[in-house]
Scaffold this motif. Sequence first.
Motif, PDB file in Angstrom:
ATOM      1  N   VAL A  72      -7.149  -9.985  94.914  1.00 26.15           N
ATOM      2  CA  VAL A  72      -6.910  -9.404  93.598  1.00 26.15           C
ATOM      3  C   VAL A  72      -8.262  -8.901  93.127  1.00 26.15           C
ATOM      4  CG1 VAL A  72      -6.240  -9.845  91.203  1.00 26.15           C
ATOM      5  CG2 VAL A  72      -5.000 -10.967  93.068  1.00 26.15           C
ATOM      6  N   ASP A 100      -0.758  -5.865  84.137  1.00 25.57           N
ATOM      7  CA  ASP A 100      -1.718  -6.119  85.220  1.00 25.57           C
ATOM      8  C   ASP A 100      -3.157  -6.022  84.707  1.00 25.57           C
ATOM      9  OD1 ASP A 100       0.180  -6.611  87.147  1.00 25.57           O
ATOM     10  OD2 ASP A 100      -0.014  -4.652  88.124  1.00 25.57           O
ATOM     11  N   TYR A 101      -3.431  -4.989  83.929  1.00 21.89           N
ATOM     12  CA  TYR A 101      -4.780  -4.815  83.397  1.00 21.89           C
ATOM     13  C   TYR A 101      -5.158  -5.992  82.497  1.00 21.89           C
ATOM     14  CZ  TYR A 101      -8.583  -3.593  80.365  1.00 21.89           C
ATOM     15  OH  TYR A 101      -9.751  -3.645  79.665  1.00 21.89           O
ATOM     16  N   LYS A 104      -6.067  -8.959  84.551  1.00 21.46           N
ATOM     17  CA  LYS A 104      -7.363  -8.763  85.213  1.00 21.46           C
ATOM     18  C   LYS A 104      -8.507  -8.830  84.208  1.00 21.46           C
ATOM     19  CE  LYS A 104      -5.570  -6.242  89.147  1.00 21.46           C
ATOM     20  NZ  LYS A 104      -5.622  -5.008  89.936  1.00 21.46           N
TER      21      LYS A 104
END
Length: 119
Positions: A72, A100-101, A104
């Motif tokens: 990842v 997702d952002y 992360k």
Amino acid sequence: MDGGFSKKLFMKYHNKKVVVDGMKFDSKKESQRFLELSLMQRGGYISDLQRQVKYILIPSQKIDGKVVEREVSYKADFVYKDNTTGKTVVEDVKGVKTKDYIIKRKLMLFIKGIRIKEV
């Protein structure tokens, strides 16, 4: 289809790729930010401007030498040194903040101790 999901896809994929000085950018907004940062670098406000810097958040996982889970990673739009503070800045040009952002972004802070500057 879920209205919110399809709207996000519509917005994300309608960014037009842009080429500036032979460099490809994911959006016009990102290319404009690069030009701003380039001017800031020429003026001495920032230094060491880099594009598309990859940070591995979770390495690939292997069992018996075979990858069972891919790594990842987060790819920053820009990384540079702020010459006023002496600190490294990791910057992301955002239109839509995908799930997702957001994950992360949280991993960058938790694992790397880096808070992403969103523009």
